[in-house]
Scaffold this motif. Structure first.
Motif, PDB file in Angstrom:
ATOM      1  N   LEU A 186       0.863  -1.369   0.110  1.00  0.00           N
ATOM      2  CA  LEU A 186      -0.028  -0.033  -0.073  1.00  0.00           C
ATOM      3  C   LEU A 186       0.769   1.306  -0.105  1.00  0.00           C
ATOM      4  O   LEU A 186       1.724   1.560   0.976  1.00  0.00           O
ATOM      5  CB  LEU A 186      -0.976   0.046   1.169  1.00  0.00           C
ATOM      6  N   THR A 187       0.759   2.142  -1.116  1.00  0.00           N
ATOM      7  CA  THR A 187       1.258   3.669  -1.047  1.00  0.00           C
ATOM      8  C   THR A 187       0.200   4.397  -1.237  1.00  0.00           C
ATOM      9  O   THR A 187      -0.899   3.817  -1.832  1.00  0.00           O
ATOM     10  CB  THR A 187       2.301   3.436  -2.198  1.00  0.00           C
ATOM     11  N   GLU A 188       0.202   5.528  -0.988  1.00  0.00           N
ATOM     12  CA  GLU A 188      -0.680   6.721  -1.050  1.00  0.00           C
ATOM     13  C   GLU A 188      -0.970   6.682  -2.529  1.00  0.00           C
ATOM     14  O   GLU A 188      -0.345   6.526  -3.566  1.00  0.00           O
ATOM     15  CB  GLU A 188      -0.050   7.903  -0.462  1.00  0.00           C
ATOM     16  N   ASN A 189      -2.673   6.809  -2.838  1.00  0.00           N
ATOM     17  CA  ASN A 189      -3.091   6.967  -4.008  1.00  0.00           C
ATOM     18  C   ASN A 189      -3.181   5.754  -4.893  1.00  0.00           C
ATOM     19  O   ASN A 189      -3.718   5.649  -5.809  1.00  0.00           O
ATOM     20  CB  ASN A 189      -2.517   8.228  -4.872  1.00  0.00           C
ATOM     21  N   LEU A 190      -2.778   4.845  -4.217  1.00  0.00           N
ATOM     22  CA  LEU A 190      -2.966   3.276  -4.886  1.00  0.00           C
ATOM     23  C   LEU A 190      -4.371   3.166  -5.053  1.00  0.00           C
ATOM     24  O   LEU A 190      -5.159   3.184  -4.094  1.00  0.00           O
ATOM     25  CB  LEU A 190      -2.187   2.236  -4.064  1.00  0.00           C
ATOM     26  N   LYS A 191      -4.784   2.521  -6.198  1.00  0.00           N
ATOM     27  CA  LYS A 191      -6.239   2.148  -6.372  1.00  0.00           C
ATOM     28  C   LYS A 191      -6.432   0.728  -6.250  1.00  0.00           C
ATOM     29  O   LYS A 191      -5.401  -0.150  -6.867  1.00  0.00           O
ATOM     30  CB  LYS A 191      -6.508   2.423  -7.832  1.00  0.00           C
ATOM     31  N   VAL A 192      -7.346   0.394  -5.422  1.00  0.00           N
ATOM     32  CA  VAL A 192      -7.819  -0.922  -5.094  1.00  0.00           C
ATOM     33  C   VAL A 192      -9.144  -1.302  -5.315  1.00  0.00           C
ATOM     34  O   VAL A 192      -9.991  -0.462  -5.440  1.00  0.00           O
ATOM     35  CB  VAL A 192      -7.227  -1.530  -3.614  1.00  0.00           C
TER      36      VAL A 192
END
Length: 188
Positions: free
Chosen positions: A108-114
């Protein structure tokens, strides 16, 4: 309540509700003994706890499809043991614990779409993209002369995840990681 299905309609990837909890069929086998009823052997994974177990069902058994909704979400930040996401369609913020996310926290990194999974309106987990790019923050230099094929060294990525990579990878490199296996794919 989801659709009711018969044992003959079971297949890999189907999500069922059993005893009020959602399960995913991760493996499926159909057997027809010489005489008697057909058997459906399933490996089920509890989508809340992650525990897997085997069950055998007979033709004529009936099931309820799990009411699971999948929505696109964006990872925002971590606060203590809680991870905060925003559902992109409604801008609603949802928090999940590290226990709910399991190994997904390694990517998980900031702004990652899941894709966020909801069971009866309650968030139960996320589905990551197959590949993510993560930066190396700590890497020991590769030892010269230790270049036999397949030689690897450990590195630490920006999320704190440790993995083995080829010797030529250095601090600051951006790496493509396969989230399904947790392994190094290539330097980006």
């Amino acid at each position: 309540m989801g659709n009711v299905i018969n044992a003959g309609e079971l297949r890999k990837g189907l999500k069922l509700e059993i005893d009020g909890e959602p399960y995913l069929i991760v493996d499926f086998e159909f057997t027809k003994p010489g005489k008697g009823q057909a058997l459906y052997r399933c490996r089920l994974k509890n989508l809340i706890t992650g525990i897997q177990y085997d069950r055998t069902y007979r033709s004529g058994d009936r099931f309820v499809e799990a009411d699971i909704e999948e929505q696109e979400a964006e990872y925002l930040y971590k606060e203590g043991n809680q991870y905060h996401f925003m559902v992109t369609s409604t801008y609603e913020q949802v928090e999940m614990s590290a226990d709910q996310l399991g190994d997904a926290v390694n990517y998980l990194t900031e702004n990652l779409k899941v894709n966020m999974l909801f069971f009866k309106g309650r968030p139960i987990g996320i589905t990551l993209p197959n590949f993510v790019n993560l930066r190396v923050i700590k890497a020991e230099p590769g030892v010269k002369g230790d270049t036999a094929s397949g030689a690897t060294k450990p590195v630490v990525l920006e999320t704190g995840y440790e993995l083995q990579v080829p010797l030529f990878v250095e601090e600051g490199d951006l790496l493509k990681i396969d989230t399904r296996t947790g392994s190094y794919v290539e330097r980006v």
